[in-house]
Enzyme design. Structure first.
Site, PDB file in Angstrom:
ATOM      1  CB  THR B  14      -0.927   0.049   1.230  1.00 18.26           C
ATOM      2  OG1 THR B  14      -0.142  -0.155   2.396  1.00 18.26           O
ATOM      3  CG2 THR B  14      -2.007  -1.011   1.163  1.00 18.26           C
ATOM      4  CB  ILE B 138       2.571  12.680  12.779  1.00 15.62           C
ATOM      5  CG1 ILE B 138       1.141  12.222  13.046  1.00 15.62           C
ATOM      6  CG2 ILE B 138       2.954  13.844  13.673  1.00 15.62           C
ATOM      7  CD1 ILE B 138       0.939  11.669  14.458  1.00 15.62           C
ATOM      8  N   GLY B 189      -7.373  -6.987   8.985  1.00 16.66           N
ATOM      9  CA  GLY B 189      -6.050  -6.807   8.399  1.00 16.66           C
ATOM     10  C   GLY B 189      -5.216  -5.758   9.104  1.00 16.66           C
ATOM     11  CD  GLU B 192       3.561  -5.027  11.399  1.00 17.84           C
ATOM     12  OE1 GLU B 192       4.037  -5.715  10.485  1.00 17.84           O
ATOM     13  OE2 GLU B 192       3.724  -3.790  11.478  1.00 17.84           O
ATOM     14  CE  LYS B 207       5.403   2.699  14.354  1.00 14.07           C
ATOM     15  NZ  LYS B 207       3.941   2.565  14.421  1.00 14.07           N
ATOM     16  N   GLY B 304      -1.462   3.551   7.079  1.00 16.62           N
ATOM     17  CA  GLY B 304      -2.320   3.666   5.917  1.00 16.62           C
ATOM     18  C   GLY B 304      -1.565   4.199   4.716  1.00 16.62           C
TER      19      GLY B 304
END
Lengths: 428, 428
Positions: B14, B138, B189, B192, B207, B304
């Site tokens: 994606t 972000i 979905g 992971e 992160k 996304g």
């Protein structure tokens, strides 16, 4: 550029002092991050003798900011005096002509002269940076110009004047009328010398038009912004909004439409539980919407010594790292002169008026709304207070021009005992 | 660099498809803002035939991402395959060795090999950018590295895994147990391939350690992060937290202390009305605190196609504009190898256990807490459900080591019918 970057700072109010504190206290950090030693070469302010809580003894003094801007030992001219013309404009122009990068917190200067100054900067391959001009410490200019540079920006909204947000939230939380809180804010030193810059929405609109220019690649166009201040908001409006699940915020909104660029700064109702509705006191919030990123919300202190100095130093650090960017993201020569548009998109409105105490007056008001194609969702008439009764109306979504016609219609009845007001309800 | 910037994109899920859509659809905008034509030269993915909803016919195909990374006609290698080793690592190393800038969304790769890769990039004066690796759209890496570069960063907090936040808010809003919502998220979905990366807090901790490195000028140290997942959180915990004005969030927290760097990723209680407490669903939020700026809050979609592609393109645009920065803000050679520290700061805790149905058991538990110097602020014992009764305790502020001792003491009583859990209460 040498491995030392030398600043000339004009204006030693809270922000100027804050910048000097960062340069002095975080020197090792700044050098580690930028590879440059950042020094203050010289400073300028109106009063030399004043104690500002920082040690200025190592810096040369210039009475004339323009001379400061032109000094051979200044690499970056930091303009923190303010004012849309006068010494600020003259000295920034002089700095750019002398080949100096400029960092400023001056929203009025850029809102009025941004295009000409950007052109001058870019002709000399210089930075003219203004992160501190918009939303204090929030790095919103950087987010919009760089981080979101892949996006077609579709809308910007925000609460950009902490003083107005302080007044509105204080009215609500303490149940106090506007005049009393205005006086309180004045005593606390929150208001500009000309309070209308704050409560009239001018300061916030200065910021909005700078963001618009970056977002849409358009020339800064302050005169085209529609302005409405918060002076007419009553405690009744705030309570009525709260009862319906809303809060009143001085909301900036900018979006590009088929008809041109819409830029409004006006009190609006926003949902109580939205990020904008939750905003308290002097905090600022900017909402950016883009075709890829969706919605990004940035929140932080909109003013004050530390936050604003942080923004100034972010710009200085970019210059220390050798970064040069077009002033508004898109090169000034390519910024488009776009017509201003007035919003025609329907939305719900909150309308408040007061009626004289006589038979048939409410029917007259309802008819005035109907005649303007404004359909009533909710209406509440409160007790008569003397010869007058407040009436609060929430409309179904309707066109702004129809709401204006409805307001004229209410006035034409002769039954309104006070000037009716209409506030847009923005579902965010 | 030519006035054309040519991308080689490895990984066409994606995010990869999203990047190609931006390059195709916003081409004019990208050129206006960067002065560069941004083109895709070649792509690579596991399956060539798959329909990805974008036209790939103009691009060369490489089966081997390392070969793609080394192509003469690639200026920037965009790694969107994922995985901490294997082809992702090999191809990024190959790109840097071949003099190509790298943009990646791969948090695992950088959390494990960030320091070595940063060293390799900087030796060749190349960018290795990873805005998309943290908090989706972000622009938090940019805010921290650049916008807030004048600050001594004092604390970072955040909700950085949208899937965990989805699960926790869905449990609360629908009143559903963990297992059921976990299965629902799996069907949608959201998880992971190895769900423990999400619900175990590993992805979020990847992160957090990247942000720490930038904030404190330290070498990335993933193994030192303390991890606790959300698998033990019950609907009772969520309801109890809610009754007391809190919500449970998988909260990342990093701060530099006298003893070293604290990095924790664990479920915590945060005030319902705080920005973190208001966060719903898959949204991410990062809170950054600095000595000048105070508190900045950034909020947006954490994952996304569009948001992540937006972050990738922000990095690409910086490179197109000729910007090169140290990978973690401070040059890799100067990043400090700092010891890890465990938090010793007192805070209030929420403790949940279950007691067998017998006289004196509650006294035993209360004594176990008292023996560990843990003082009870509030305690609630619920109805017995069969042979067991849930007990919910909020402590006065106490040291983490005392809470651990209290948990051991509760277990030692032999009266607990389930494993007791303790969650920190963070007032933000």
């Amino acid at each position: 550029m040498s491995t030392t970057l030398r600043l000339g700072i004009a204006g030693l109010g809270t922000v100027g002092s804050g910048v000097i504190k960062i340069v002095q206290q975080n020197a090792a950090l700044l050098t580690a991050r930028s590879g440059c030693t950042i020094e203050v070469a010289a400073v300028s302010a109106r009063s030399r003798g004043k104690d500002r809580g920082v040690d200025l003894s190592a810096y040369d003094w210039e009475d004339d900011p323009t001379k400061l801007a032109q000094r051979d030992d200044v690499d970056v001219y930091v303009e923190l005096m303010g004012g849309e013309d006068g010494p600020a404009k003259a000295s920034v122009e002089a700095a750019l002509a002398a080949g100096k990068h400029v960092v400023t917190a001056n929203k009025a200067l850029l809102a009025h002269h941004g295009h000409a100054l950007a052109t001058a900067a870019e002709e000399n391959n210089l930075n003219l940076r203004f992160e501190a001009a918009v939303a204090g410490g929030i790095p919103v200019i950087k987010a919009l110009t760089e981080g979101l540079a892949g996006n077609n920006i579709t809308r910007i909204m925000g609460v950009m004047n902490g003083t107005c947000n302080y007044i509105l939230t204080r009215m609500e939380n303490a149940g106090l009328p506007y005049d009393e809180v205005f006086e309180e804010a004045n005593q606390l030193g929150f208001l500009e010398a000309d309070p209308n810059l704050d409560v009239g929405g001018i300061d916030a609109a200065h910021k909005l038009v700078l963001l618009s220019s970056i977002a849409y690649g358009t020339q800064v166009d302050f005169p085209a912004a529609e302005l409405q201040g918060i002076g007419e908001i009553s405690i009744d409006d705030i309570r009525a909004a709260s009862d319906m699940g809303y809060r009143i915020k001085l909301l900036g909104l900018s979006q590009m439409t088929e008809n041109g660029l819409e830029q409004t700064m006006q009190p609006c109702l926003v949902p109580y539980n939205s990020p904008l509705g939750q905003l308290e006191g002097g905090t600022n919030m900017i909402v950016i919407e883009g075709d890829s990123v969706g919605q990004i919300v940035l929140r932080g202190a909109g003013a004050g010594e530390g936050p604003t100095a942080s923004a100034v130093m972010g710009d200085v650090m970019d210059i220390a790292r050798g970064i040069t960017l077009p002033v508004f993201g898109t090169p000034a020569a390519q910024l488009v002169d776009t017509p201003a548009a007035r919003s025609q998109a329907p939305s719900a409105y909150y309308i408040r008026t007061s009626l004289r105490d006589a038979p048939g007056v409410l029917a007259n008001i309802a008819r005035a709304l109907g005649d303007a194609n404004v359909s009533i969702d909710r209406l509440r008439q409160q007790n008569h207070d003397g010869d007058s009764a407040p009436v609060l109306i929430v409309t179904h979504p309707c066109k702004p021009s129809d709401v204006e016609a409805a307001i004229e219609g209410i006035k034409a009845t002769g039954d309104a005992t006070s000037e009716p007001i209409a506030l847009k309800i923005v579902e965010v």
